[in-house]
Motif scaffolding. Structure first.
Motif, PDB file in Angstrom:
ATOM      1  N   PHE A 130      37.304  98.543   6.702  1.00 48.94           N
ATOM      2  CA  PHE A 130      38.211  97.658   5.942  1.00 48.94           C
ATOM      3  C   PHE A 130      38.092  96.175   5.688  1.00 48.94           C
ATOM      4  CE2 PHE A 130      40.332 101.532   7.255  1.00 48.94           C
ATOM      5  CZ  PHE A 130      39.937 102.237   8.781  1.00 48.94           C
TER       6      PHE A 130
ATOM      7  N   GLN B  12      46.564  89.088   4.383  1.00 39.30           N
ATOM      8  CA  GLN B  12      46.745  88.253   4.905  1.00 39.30           C
ATOM      9  C   GLN B  12      47.764  87.209   3.841  1.00 39.30           C
ATOM     10  OE1 GLN B  12      46.827  87.095   8.840  1.00 39.30           O
ATOM     11  NE2 GLN B  12      49.278  87.601   9.032  1.00 39.30           N
TER      12      GLN B  12
ATOM     13  N   TYR C 156      33.912 103.609  11.027  1.00 39.96           N
ATOM     14  CA  TYR C 156      34.296 102.904   9.638  1.00 39.96           C
ATOM     15  C   TYR C 156      34.805 101.190   9.459  1.00 39.96           C
ATOM     16  CZ  TYR C 156      36.150 108.130   9.683  1.00 39.96           C
ATOM     17  OH  TYR C 156      36.261 109.438   9.957  1.00 39.96           O
TER      18      TYR C 156
ATOM     19  N   LEU D 295      49.545  92.431   7.242  1.00 35.55           N
ATOM     20  CA  LEU D 295      49.063  92.586   7.026  1.00 35.55           C
ATOM     21  C   LEU D 295      49.112  94.278   6.126  1.00 35.55           C
ATOM     22  CD1 LEU D 295      47.809  91.942   9.640  1.00 35.55           C
ATOM     23  CD2 LEU D 295      45.911  92.537   9.186  1.00 35.55           C
TER      24      LEU D 295
ATOM     25  N   TYR E 105      41.466  94.075   4.811  1.00 34.03           N
ATOM     26  CA  TYR E 105      43.031  93.648   5.257  1.00 34.03           C
ATOM     27  C   TYR E 105      43.429  91.965   4.331  1.00 34.03           C
ATOM     28  CZ  TYR E 105      43.816  97.447   7.952  1.00 34.03           C
ATOM     29  OH  TYR E 105      44.119  99.075   8.262  1.00 34.03           O
TER      30      TYR E 105
ATOM     31  N   THR F  74      36.025 100.338  13.044  1.00 33.20           N
ATOM     32  CA  THR F  74      36.983 101.281  14.462  1.00 33.20           C
ATOM     33  C   THR F  74      35.520 102.015  14.074  1.00 33.20           C
ATOM     34  OG1 THR F  74      38.193 102.402  15.440  1.00 33.20           O
ATOM     35  CG2 THR F  74      37.960 102.665  12.891  1.00 33.20           C
TER      36      THR F  74
ATOM     37  N   ALA G 272      37.281  87.102  12.909  1.00 34.05           N
ATOM     38  CA  ALA G 272      37.936  86.116  12.797  1.00 34.05           C
ATOM     39  C   ALA G 272      39.238  85.870  11.211  1.00 34.05           C
ATOM     40  CB  ALA G 272      37.541  84.703  12.650  1.00 34.05           C
TER      41      ALA G 272
ATOM     42  N   PHE H  43      40.697  89.587   6.141  1.00 36.52           N
ATOM     43  CA  PHE H  43      40.077  90.143   7.809  1.00 36.52           C
ATOM     44  C   PHE H  43      39.110  91.406   6.897  1.00 36.52           C
ATOM     45  CE2 PHE H  43      42.261  87.194  10.443  1.00 36.52           C
ATOM     46  CZ  PHE H  43      43.463  87.478   9.959  1.00 36.52           C
TER      47      PHE H  43
ATOM     48  N   LEU I 224      46.126  96.295   3.283  1.00 40.07           N
ATOM     49  CA  LEU I 224      44.724  97.262   3.482  1.00 40.07           C
ATOM     50  C   LEU I 224      44.657  96.806   1.812  1.00 40.07           C
ATOM     51  CD1 LEU I 224      42.546  99.153   4.515  1.00 40.07           C
ATOM     52  CD2 LEU I 224      44.077 100.838   3.524  1.00 40.07           C
TER      53      LEU I 224
ATOM     54  N   ASN J  19      42.140 105.305  17.730  1.00 42.62           N
ATOM     55  CA  ASN J  19      41.594 103.392  16.721  1.00 42.62           C
ATOM     56  C   ASN J  19      41.459 102.206  17.807  1.00 42.62           C
ATOM     57  OD1 ASN J  19      40.502 105.722  14.866  1.00 42.62           O
ATOM     58  ND2 ASN J  19      42.396 106.007  14.254  1.00 42.62           N
ATOM     59  N   LYS J  20      40.699 101.457  18.369  1.00 44.69           N
ATOM     60  CA  LYS J  20      40.612 100.724  18.169  1.00 44.69           C
ATOM     61  C   LYS J  20      39.680 100.132  17.612  1.00 44.69           C
ATOM     62  CE  LYS J  20      39.279  97.560  22.059  1.00 44.69           C
ATOM     63  NZ  LYS J  20      39.020  98.128  23.283  1.00 44.69           N
ATOM     64  N   LEU J  21      40.872  98.720  16.233  1.00 45.32           N
ATOM     65  CA  LEU J  21      40.513  98.603  15.139  1.00 45.32           C
ATOM     66  C   LEU J  21      39.945  96.945  15.706  1.00 45.32           C
ATOM     67  CD1 LEU J  21      40.508  99.173  12.350  1.00 45.32           C
ATOM     68  CD2 LEU J  21      42.391  98.104  11.489  1.00 45.32           C
ATOM     69  N   ILE J  22      39.073  97.088  15.227  1.00 42.53           N
ATOM     70  CA  ILE J  22      38.264  95.120  15.792  1.00 42.53           C
ATOM     71  C   ILE J  22      38.090  94.120  14.975  1.00 42.53           C
ATOM     72  CG2 ILE J  22      36.393  94.091  17.377  1.00 42.53           C
ATOM     73  CD1 ILE J  22      37.940  96.565  18.738  1.00 42.53           C
ATOM     74  N   PHE J  23      38.834  92.969  14.456  1.00 45.81           N
ATOM     75  CA  PHE J  23      39.143  92.648  13.338  1.00 45.81           C
ATOM     76  C   PHE J  23      38.031  91.225  13.740  1.00 45.81           C
ATOM     77  CE2 PHE J  23      42.926  93.414  10.759  1.00 45.81           C
ATOM     78  CZ  PHE J  23      43.249  94.997  11.971  1.00 45.81           C
TER      79      PHE J  23
END
Lengths: 116, 115
Positions: B34, B38, B32, B44, B36, B94, B107, B90, B46, B101-105
């Protein structure tokens, strides 16, 4: 009717002190998270709890201890604060393993910690 | 494991100009995706998400993104930006399969809209 709320929003403290940040969500989610955003805006996951059980524990110093008294609350306690702990800490929540599971995380406003 | 690369750390643009913020991801499983946003001193929010189906996803505030599986990209676009779009953006990924769900962002990309 804030969905994910954190307190305090700002925290200024001296090196060596112990401090806590609290988080509460009213979305009915079963999973909560702590993320750290450093001075370069980089976001990194620290911990995740599902129904009060620790499920994600990244390589975080032992001085950081999360606690989840129930699935709507996740607190972060930090012992012996160091200069490098200065950051913005974000709490988030999500719903896992049901039809509502879209992978989306809902974030709080953040808690800015400054260690002097 | 998943990873995200945002190709531009800063994007300056004039008001009412179009903008594209680039994002590439890496994953050995379906994901998935995303975006986001900020705003200064805020949390953050969505903007939009890609779960499945149409590869063109529309989000809030006039933003849209296109999922390109062959190029493993998920670029964000807006045809005409406003001053109020100035913020940090951002991209995040995931894994699709069930579980936690380990949401990886990425930089982040700083969008600066100038009058």
């Amino acid at each position: 009717d804030t969905a994910v709320s954190q307190t305090p929003k700002y925290l200024v403290t001296q090196m060596g002190n112990d401090k806590s940040i609290k988080c509460e969500q009213n979305l009915g989610h079963d999973t909560m998270y702590w993320y750290k955003q450093d001075s370069k805006k980089f976001l990194k996951i620290m911990f995740s709890y599902n129904n009060k059980e620790l499920i994600i524990n990244e390589t975080v110093p032992n001085r950081f201890s999360p606690k989840s008294p129930d699935k709507a609350h996740l607190n972060l306690h930090i012992n012996s604060l160091e200069l490098g702990d200065s950051a913005v800490y974000f709490c988030a929540s999500s719903q896992v393993g049901t039809s509502a599971d879209t992978g989306e995380l809902f974030f709080g406003e953040g808690s800015r910690l400054t260690v002097l | 494991a998943q990873s995200v690369t945002q190709l531009d750390s800063q994007v300056p643009v004039f008001e009412e100009a179009p903008v594209e913020l680039r994002c590439n991801y890496s994953s050995s499983v379906s994901v998935y995706l995303f975006w986001y946003v900020q705003y200064p001193n805020q949390g953050l929010q969505l903007l939009l998400k890609y779960l499945s189906g149409s590869t063109l996803v529309k989000g809030i505030n006039g933003f849209e993104a296109e999922f390109n599986k062959s190029q493993t990209s998920f670029h964000l676009r807006k045809p005409s930006v406003h001053i109020s779009d100035t913020a940090e953006y951002f991209c995040a990924v995931t894994r699709r399969s069930g579980g936690y769900n380990k949401l990886i962002f990425g930089a982040g990309t700083r969008l600066a809209v100038h009058p």
